[in-house]
Design a protein around this motif. Structure first.
Motif, PDB file in Angstrom:
ATOM      1  N   VAL A   1       0.845  -1.182   0.000  1.00 53.31           N
ATOM      2  CA  VAL A   1       0.000   0.000   0.000  1.00 53.31           C
ATOM      3  C   VAL A   1       0.885   1.238   0.000  1.00 53.31           C
ATOM      4  O   VAL A   1       1.794   1.348   0.826  1.00 53.31           O
ATOM      5  N   GLN A   2       0.603   2.145  -0.902  1.00 48.49           N
ATOM      6  CA  GLN A   2       1.386   3.369  -0.956  1.00 48.49           C
ATOM      7  C   GLN A   2       0.477   4.537  -1.343  1.00 48.49           C
ATOM      8  O   GLN A   2      -0.375   4.427  -2.226  1.00 48.49           O
ATOM      9  N   LEU A   3       0.670   5.641  -0.636  1.00 46.05           N
ATOM     10  CA  LEU A   3      -0.026   6.889  -0.929  1.00 46.05           C
ATOM     11  C   LEU A   3       1.045   7.969  -1.073  1.00 46.05           C
ATOM     12  O   LEU A   3       1.866   8.148  -0.171  1.00 46.05           O
ATOM     13  N   VAL A   4       1.025   8.684  -2.196  1.00 50.81           N
ATOM     14  CA  VAL A   4       2.055   9.680  -2.463  1.00 50.81           C
ATOM     15  C   VAL A   4       1.389  11.003  -2.826  1.00 50.81           C
ATOM     16  O   VAL A   4       0.722  11.102  -3.859  1.00 50.81           O
ATOM     17  N   GLU A   5       1.587  12.005  -1.965  1.00 48.63           N
ATOM     18  CA  GLU A   5       1.017  13.321  -2.190  1.00 48.63           C
ATOM     19  C   GLU A   5       1.960  14.195  -3.015  1.00 48.63           C
ATOM     20  O   GLU A   5       3.180  14.017  -2.986  1.00 48.63           O
ATOM     21  N   SER A   6       1.376  15.142  -3.715  1.00 53.62           N
ATOM     22  CA  SER A   6       2.143  16.140  -4.455  1.00 53.62           C
ATOM     23  C   SER A   6       1.289  17.388  -4.627  1.00 53.62           C
ATOM     24  O   SER A   6       0.084  17.361  -4.355  1.00 53.62           O
ATOM     25  N   GLY A   7       1.940  18.470  -5.062  1.00 56.47           N
ATOM     26  CA  GLY A   7       1.204  19.680  -5.374  1.00 56.47           C
ATOM     27  C   GLY A   7       1.302  20.788  -4.356  1.00 56.47           C
ATOM     28  O   GLY A   7       0.770  21.879  -4.566  1.00 56.47           O
ATOM     29  N   GLY A   8       1.975  20.534  -3.252  1.00 55.63           N
ATOM     30  CA  GLY A   8       2.123  21.589  -2.259  1.00 55.63           C
ATOM     31  C   GLY A   8       3.073  22.673  -2.733  1.00 55.63           C
ATOM     32  O   GLY A   8       3.719  22.555  -3.775  1.00 55.63           O
ATOM     33  N   GLY A   9       3.151  23.739  -1.943  1.00 60.70           N
ATOM     34  CA  GLY A   9       4.053  24.826  -2.288  1.00 60.70           C
ATOM     35  C   GLY A   9       3.767  26.067  -1.485  1.00 60.70           C
ATOM     36  O   GLY A   9       2.997  26.035  -0.519  1.00 60.70           O
ATOM     37  N   LEU A  10       4.385  27.164  -1.906  1.00 65.86           N
ATOM     38  CA  LEU A  10       4.198  28.465  -1.274  1.00 65.86           C
ATOM     39  C   LEU A  10       3.216  29.273  -2.109  1.00 65.86           C
ATOM     40  O   LEU A  10       3.388  29.399  -3.333  1.00 65.86           O
ATOM     41  N   VAL A  11       2.211  29.821  -1.453  1.00 60.83           N
ATOM     42  CA  VAL A  11       1.194  30.592  -2.158  1.00 60.83           C
ATOM     43  C   VAL A  11       0.804  31.789  -1.305  1.00 60.83           C
ATOM     44  O   VAL A  11       0.864  31.715  -0.064  1.00 60.83           O
ATOM     45  N   GLN A  12       0.415  32.866  -1.949  1.00 65.50           N
ATOM     46  CA  GLN A  12      -0.011  34.049  -1.212  1.00 65.50           C
ATOM     47  C   GLN A  12      -1.439  33.875  -0.711  1.00 65.50           C
ATOM     48  O   GLN A  12      -2.217  33.104  -1.292  1.00 65.50           O
TER      49      GLN A  12
END
Length: 121
Positions: A1-12
């Motif tokens: 079982v694997q869950l991999v998040e992406s898409g984060g970052g710095l935003v105003q």
């Protein structure tokens, strides 16, 4: 079982981000999936749940109307569209799987590594 998040970052403040979570090693359509976050120095905070078919979605009050969870079971993907972001949304965001045959409030039995969201001017 694997869950991999992406898409984060710095935003105003007021900006938007879309988080993704890729699931593998299991049939994601058999499970409720969740988003949980952890702000610096704070405990885990539940954000949203989505049922197996994506027809029932639940949100924490503070994100209701700003965040939208969705899923694509054909691609084993979970998404969180976050609009009108606020500094208090700054946190490490995790996707997680509810234990099979459980629903909202059931135990979370698998977690991703998290993706950092920072809202700052």
């Amino acid at each position: 079982v694997q869950l991999v998040e992406s898409g984060g970052g710095l935003v105003q403040p007021g900006g938007s981000l879309r988080l993704s979570c890729a699931a593998s090693g299991f049939t994601s359509s058999s499970y409720y999936l969740s988003w949980v976050r952890q702000a610096p120095g704070e405990g885990l905070e539940w954000v949203s749940d989505i049922n197996n078919g994506g027809t029932l979605i639940y949100y924490q009050d503070s994100v209701q109307g700003r965040f939208t969870s969705s899923r694509d079971n054909a691609k084993n993907m979970l998404f969180l569209q976050m609009n009108n972001l606020k500094p208090e949304d700054t946190a490490l965001y995790y996707c997680a799987r509810r234990m099979e045959t459980t629903g909202l409030g059931g135990p979370l039995d698998s977690w991703g590594q998290g993706t950092q969201v920072t809202v700052s001017s």
